[in-house]
Design a protein around this motif. Structure first.
Motif, PDB file in Angstrom:
ATOM      1  N   ASN A 117       0.842  -1.193   0.000  1.00  0.00           N
ATOM      2  CA  ASN A 117       0.000   0.000   0.000  1.00  0.00           C
ATOM      3  C   ASN A 117       0.890   1.261   0.000  1.00  0.00           C
ATOM      4  OD1 ASN A 117      -1.509   2.278   1.270  1.00  0.00           O
ATOM      5  ND2 ASN A 117      -3.157   0.768   1.214  1.00  0.00           N
ATOM      6  N   HIS A 118       0.631   2.143  -0.959  1.00  0.00           N
ATOM      7  CA  HIS A 118       1.417   3.374  -1.110  1.00  0.00           C
ATOM      8  C   HIS A 118       1.370   4.248   0.155  1.00  0.00           C
ATOM      9  CE1 HIS A 118       3.068   6.756  -3.447  1.00  0.00           C
ATOM     10  NE2 HIS A 118       2.183   7.523  -2.827  1.00  0.00           N
ATOM     11  N   LEU A 119       0.193   4.308   0.782  1.00  0.00           N
ATOM     12  CA  LEU A 119       0.036   5.154   1.976  1.00  0.00           C
ATOM     13  C   LEU A 119       0.852   4.598   3.140  1.00  0.00           C
ATOM     14  CD1 LEU A 119      -3.786   5.892   1.815  1.00  0.00           C
ATOM     15  CD2 LEU A 119      -1.888   7.196   0.856  1.00  0.00           C
ATOM     16  N   GLY A 121       3.620   3.079   2.775  1.00  0.00           N
ATOM     17  CA  GLY A 121       4.987   3.512   2.447  1.00  0.00           C
ATOM     18  C   GLY A 121       5.241   4.910   2.997  1.00  0.00           C
ATOM     19  N   HIS A 122       4.315   5.849   2.726  1.00  0.00           N
ATOM     20  CA  HIS A 122       4.468   7.216   3.259  1.00  0.00           C
ATOM     21  C   HIS A 122       4.485   7.204   4.785  1.00  0.00           C
ATOM     22  CE1 HIS A 122       4.457   9.807  -0.208  1.00  0.00           C
ATOM     23  NE2 HIS A 122       3.318   9.347  -0.681  1.00  0.00           N
ATOM     24  N   LEU A 123       3.520   6.476   5.383  1.00  0.00           N
ATOM     25  CA  LEU A 123       3.369   6.484   6.851  1.00  0.00           C
ATOM     26  C   LEU A 123       4.660   6.094   7.569  1.00  0.00           C
ATOM     27  CD1 LEU A 123      -0.005   4.804   7.926  1.00  0.00           C
ATOM     28  CD2 LEU A 123       0.716   7.160   8.283  1.00  0.00           C
ATOM     29  N   VAL A 141       0.143  13.758   4.434  1.00  0.00           N
ATOM     30  CA  VAL A 141      -0.381  14.807   3.544  1.00  0.00           C
ATOM     31  C   VAL A 141       0.275  14.703   2.174  1.00  0.00           C
ATOM     32  CG1 VAL A 141      -1.319  16.686   4.952  1.00  0.00           C
ATOM     33  CG2 VAL A 141       1.131  16.315   4.950  1.00  0.00           C
ATOM     34  N   SER A 142      -0.505  14.244   1.182  1.00  0.00           N
ATOM     35  CA  SER A 142       0.068  14.091  -0.151  1.00  0.00           C
ATOM     36  C   SER A 142      -0.866  14.716  -1.181  1.00  0.00           C
ATOM     37  CB  SER A 142       0.288  12.610  -0.446  1.00  0.00           C
ATOM     38  OG  SER A 142      -0.949  11.975  -0.629  1.00  0.00           O
ATOM     39  N   GLY A 143      -0.574  14.457  -2.454  1.00  0.00           N
ATOM     40  CA  GLY A 143      -1.419  15.013  -3.513  1.00  0.00           C
ATOM     41  C   GLY A 143      -2.784  14.340  -3.542  1.00  0.00           C
ATOM     42  N   THR A 311       8.375  13.115  -1.009  1.00  0.00           N
ATOM     43  CA  THR A 311       7.568  12.888  -2.211  1.00  0.00           C
ATOM     44  C   THR A 311       7.736  11.432  -2.651  1.00  0.00           C
ATOM     45  OG1 THR A 311       9.405  13.940  -3.340  1.00  0.00           O
ATOM     46  CG2 THR A 311       7.427  15.257  -3.098  1.00  0.00           C
ATOM     47  N   ASP A 312       6.981  11.038  -3.676  1.00  0.00           N
ATOM     48  CA  ASP A 312       6.940   9.623  -4.043  1.00  0.00           C
ATOM     49  C   ASP A 312       8.319   9.050  -4.378  1.00  0.00           C
ATOM     50  OD1 ASP A 312       4.305   9.688  -3.568  1.00  0.00           O
ATOM     51  OD2 ASP A 312       3.669   9.658  -5.664  1.00  0.00           O
ATOM     52  N   ASN A 313       8.582   7.891  -3.827  1.00  0.00           N
ATOM     53  CA  ASN A 313       9.869   7.210  -4.036  1.00  0.00           C
ATOM     54  C   ASN A 313       9.665   5.724  -3.753  1.00  0.00           C
ATOM     55  OD1 ASN A 313      11.031   6.523  -1.102  1.00  0.00           O
ATOM     56  ND2 ASN A 313       9.835   8.408  -0.996  1.00  0.00           N
TER      57      ASN A 313
HETATM   58 ZN    ZN Z   1       2.547   9.583  -2.525  1.00  0.00          ZN
END
Ligand code: ZN
Ligand code: KG4
Length: 345
Positions: A117-119, A121-123, A141-143, A311-313
């Motif tokens: 899950n992308h979120l 990854g951010h978390l 907080v993302s796009g 940002t996305d990576n």
């Molecule tokens: Zn993202």
């Protein structure tokens, strides 16, 4: 299929939006390489991300990127222990490219495959390289997302509040478009706001009233409408350097102040004393400074991702994946993508 060998590095692929990214990470969190091929310029002329354009560009970028990642890490595909890909949330045609490539790669090498899950990854991105994820409140907080989450440990998340309409990054980008700035506009607003007065134009802050049960949801669509009407009445402002600086500072303040106040409420009612922020908007200078001040005053510990991990990576995808792989999880090779996949209960 072989089971996951924790002594081998893993390959992660990210293609949920307009960045094609590949990273190789050794457990628990040593980044051997993290590459990003951005398509932002391709989409800028359309004023936003066009899913089919994203998909085609991922297709062009992905194989050379993975080959370069292996070269830079001085590894051959046989050295890897697992392959991971972002499977959602995101744009379906974009997700499909990364997930299909990763599955083909895993199948050819008989490696475990994991859909991530992308979120998530951010978390977990503020903790990359650390052994333990502390019990904390996370502002993501993302796009595409704005979410307050209680993180008890990796994989143990409760959603406390989320946006009811536009995400914070989306609000920045939509206002930037109204102001005639390029895409993505969040970073431009942040830059131009540096010399402006944040109190000059009091734009609306939605859902801020305090009730019996704290409202931790967000709403940013009214801000964009308010800026549109304001610009119709005051078109000259966006044409002068000072006017633009004040507009950007005021918009930034309207968004960031809500984010900071709601984060403070969430932490206070949880009784915890650790806070993390992640996602593209966490690169915002006013948000970083505001949260730093808040945490200093309250005696809370603040966790921020490194700027290149905001940002996305794909490094953040690999790091979050390690926790699942270590728990013995993997995904079937026929696993579908999940464009609407949320994170947390
Ligand atoms: Zn993202
Ligand atoms: O996390 P991310 O790279 O992609 C998504 O998963 O959505 O976030 C991209 C978002 C965009 O809306 C962009 O305008 C915003 O993050 N952003 C910023 C800043 N840098 C990127 N917003 C405000 N201030 C910034 N410095």
């Amino acid at each position: 299929m072989k089971s996951y060998d924790a002594f081998r590095p893993i390959l992660a692929i990210e293609s949920s939006c307009d960045e094609t990214a590949a990273a190789i990470l050794r457990s628990p969190g040593i980044i051997l390489t993290s590459l990003i091929a951005s398509q932002a310029e391709e989409h800028a002329r359309f004023g936003g991300v066009v899913p089919e354009v994203a998909s085609r560009n991922h297709l062009l970028a992905i194989d050379p990127l993975v080959r370069r990642a292996l070269e830079e890490a001085k590894l051959s595909p046989q050295d890897l222990g697992a392959v991971v890909a972002t499977s959602g949330p995101g744009l379906a045609p974009a997700l499909l490219v990364g997930a299909s490539y990763a599955k083909g790669f895993a199948l050819a090498l008989d490696l475990p495959y994991l859909a991530l899950n992308h979120l998530e990854g951010h978390l977990l991105s503020p903790f990359l390289g650390e052994e333990k994820i502390p019990h904390h409140i996370a502002l993501l907080v993302s796009g595409g997302h704005t979410q307050l989450t209680e993180v008890r440990a990796a994989s143990d998340y409760t959603v406390l509040g989320r946006t009811l309409d536009d995400a914070a990054g989306e609000a920045f980008d939509k206002v930037a478009k109204l102001l005639g700035l390029g895409y993505p506009g969040g970073i431009e607003i942040d830059r131009l706001a540096a010399t402006g007065d944040p109190a000059k134009y009091p734009f609306p802050k939605a859902l801020m009233e305090r009730g019996e049960r704290e409202n931790l949801d967000f709403s940013f669509s009214g801000l964009k409408t308010s800026v549109r009407y304001f610009l119709e009445k005051n078109p000259h402002l966006a044409k002068s350097t000072d006017g633009m600086a004040d507009l950007c500072a005021s918009v930034r303040h309207a968004i960031v102040d809500v984010l900071i106040q709601k984060t403070a409420r969430a932490v206070e009612s949880s009784g915890l004393n650790e806070v993390a922020i992640s996602g593209g908007v966490s690169a915002n200078k006013a948000l970083r400074e505001g949260l730093r001040e808040l945490c200093q005053t309250k005696g809370w510990k603040l966790h921020l991702p490194a700027p290149e991990l905001s940002t996305d990576n794909a490094a953040m995808i690999a790091f979050a994946a390690i926790h699942h792989l270590k728990a013995g999880e993997s995904s079937p090779i026929g696993q579908e993508i999940s464009p609407q996949w949320g994170v947390g209960r």
